[in-house]
Enzyme design. Structure first.
Site, PDB file in Angstrom:
ATOM      1  N   ASP A   1       0.833  -1.195   0.000  1.00 42.45           N
ATOM      2  CA  ASP A   1       0.000   0.000   0.000  1.00 42.45           C
ATOM      3  C   ASP A   1       0.871   1.249   0.000  1.00 42.45           C
ATOM      4  O   ASP A   1       2.002   1.246   0.510  1.00 42.45           O
ATOM      5  CB  ASP A   1      -0.920   0.015   1.223  1.00 42.45           C
ATOM      6  N   GLN A   2       0.335   2.325  -0.525  1.00 42.76           N
ATOM      7  CA  GLN A   2       1.098   3.561  -0.609  1.00 42.76           C
ATOM      8  C   GLN A   2       1.558   4.042   0.763  1.00 42.76           C
ATOM      9  O   GLN A   2       2.682   4.508   0.931  1.00 42.76           O
ATOM     10  CB  GLN A   2       0.260   4.653  -1.284  1.00 42.76           C
TER      11      GLN A   2
END
Length: 487
Positions: free
Chosen positions: A237-238
């Site tokens: 995930d970012q």
């Protein structure tokens, strides 16, 4: 007298005619010889011109060599099989289209399809094979289709005009500062893979509104002497951080894809977790609100995607097994607790679902991750940052050049960042596997050595760790660390 004169004249005329005929025959023979020489010379020139045209008209690709079947090799590694136990071949066949793409990655795919449509792609062939004297017959070029399979040693010929085809490469402004920062993220590198410690807030893939991403930086600075850029084989995930593996070649990326896919498929097929037989171990460290009811255990809950905000966004949620869903399994273990309502958890995902750890922590364990405003927004409604004047000072990395704010994001801040970090990854050594992937080598992949990759904590999580430790020592809370009793 008259008769003699007449006969003399006849004989003279006959001799003259004979001489003239001989001269004509001689001249005709000379003309014929000259014509033959001219014809042979013309044939020679024509042959040379034809060969010159053949060589100058076509761009010759390297002879076809079978590549390693990444999917098959990945399954063999995942299941610990010997080569003779696998029904499928380690080597794979390739179509003409795939071979051109492999040899000419700079050519646009649309141009290659156009060449096939216009029937301008050729393949060499020798009619009648090799003569008895060991002399090869004349090389012939035949049209080839996109899906036709290649034979070992065959060559593909493309129009020479493709050499002048414009190659559209994305413009990227490189800088020494970015290169130094990107290469400082490297944890491990060999001939097949490259591993980095992804910082938080840096997207893995580019998109609309994204200034910098891992795949963009890797293509610019982590290519080194390789023609192709590193390929992503899994995601983070970012807002999360930690270990990210990339394949340096097409074959190694295919093997890694198969291994990560087999990890999830194996759990779903067996539905029984045999820890000693796991070939891929991923361990995350997370700071959560509250404490799970059990100090360790396994979460097995199916996940499904739902649309919210009138279809403008989506989120993952736990659902029953009757509805369309993806099964997800996570192992968890309590590492440390504090009297401030926080707990450090070690999370090991056995399947690779989107937002799996975040949803399992928030909806199943009831302990949302700190900084997860998507699935734990209610826990942040009454957020109050912690303060400790004697917290150990750390040097904060500068991410402003990547388009991200360099604020800390620890639990001492008003808005903490996501406290989820992939700290350890154990996976098979792909380089050794590829070295022994030849059909002539009998190799037991159950004895393949593993790589143990470890990534240090990001700045905001390390500061939160230090902050909770300092507060515990100042207040005499010696029961803060319970790792020895709970493992």
């Amino acid at each position: 007298m008259t008769e003699a004169l007449f006969l003399r004249r006849v004989f003279r005329q006959t001799a003259a005619v004979t001489t003239t005929a001989a001269a004509i025959l001689k001249q005709t023979h000379c003309y014929a010889t000259a014509a033959t020489a001219v014809k042979e010379e013309n044939n020679k020139n024509t042959t040379e011109k034809r060969n010159e045209t053949k060589e100058g008209k076509w761009l010759t690709l390297p002879p076809y060599t079978p590549a390693v079947n990444g999917s098959t090799l990945g399954r063999m590694i995942s299941r610990g099989k010997r080569k003779e136990e696998e029904k499928e071949s380690v080597e794979t066949t390739s179509s003409a289209l795939k071979w051109i793409v492999r040899c000419c990655p700079h050519l646009p795919r649309s141009l290659i399809h156009k060449l096939f449509r216009l029937r301008q792609v050729r393949r060499e062939c020798f009619e009648g094979g090799v003569q008895s004297g060991g002399k090869a017959q004349e090389l012939l070029l035949k049209r080839v289709g996109e899906k036709e399979l290649m034979n070992e040693g065959e060559r593909i010929f493309l129009p020479i005009s493709v050499q002048g085809s414009p190659v559209k490469k994305p413009e990227y402004k490189c800088s020494d500062e970015e290169m130094h920062f990107t290469r400082s993220l490297e944890l491990y590198k060999d001939s097949s893979i490259i591993v980095i410690n992804k910082p938080p807030k840096l997207p893995v893939q580019g998109g609309l509104g994204i200034k910098k991403s891992v795949d963009e930086l890797a293509a610019a600075y982590l290519r080194y002497d390789y023609d192709d850029p590193p390929r992503l084989v899994h995601r983070l995930d970012q807002d999360s951080s930690g270990i990210l593996v990339m394949g340096r070649t097409h074959t190694s990326a295919a093997v890694l894809h198969s291994i990560f896919r087999e990890k999830t498929t194996g759990v779903l097929d067996d539905m029984e977790i045999v820890w000693k037989k796991r070939f891929l171990h991923k361990r995350y460290l997370a700071l959560v609100f509250g404490v799970p009811k059990q100090l360790n255990g396994v979460v097995s809950a199916p996940l499904a995607k739902v649309l919210v905000d009138d279809g403008k966004s989506e989120r993952i949620t736990v659902c029953d097994s009757k509805s369309p869903s993806q099964h997800a399994v996570t192992e968890y273990k309590v590492i440390q607790t504090s009297n401030y309502g926080f707990t450090w958890l070690e999370l090991s995902p056995l399947t690779g679902r989107k937002h799996q750890l975040r949803v399992h922590c928030a909806e199943v364990l009831g302990t949302p991750i700190v900084g997860d405003y998507k699935y734990g927004w209610q826990a942040h409604r009454k957020w109050k940052p912690l303060h400790c004047p004697n917290t150990s000072k750390l040097s904060e990395p500068n991410l402003s050049n990547l388009g991200h704010d360099s604020d800390c994001g620890s639990i001492a801040e008003k808005q903490p960042h996501l406290h989820l970090h992939c700290k350890q990854l154990i996976l098979p050594n792909i380089s050794v596997a590829l070295e022994n992937a030849s059909p002539e080598i009998k190799y037991d992949f159950s004895k393949l050595e593993n790589l143990n990759l470890v990534a240090p904590l990001p700045f905001h999580m390390q500061r939160s760790w230090n902050l909770l430790n300092d507060l515990a020592h100042q207040q005499g809370y010696h029961d803060y660390s319970r790792r020895g009793n709970r493992e």
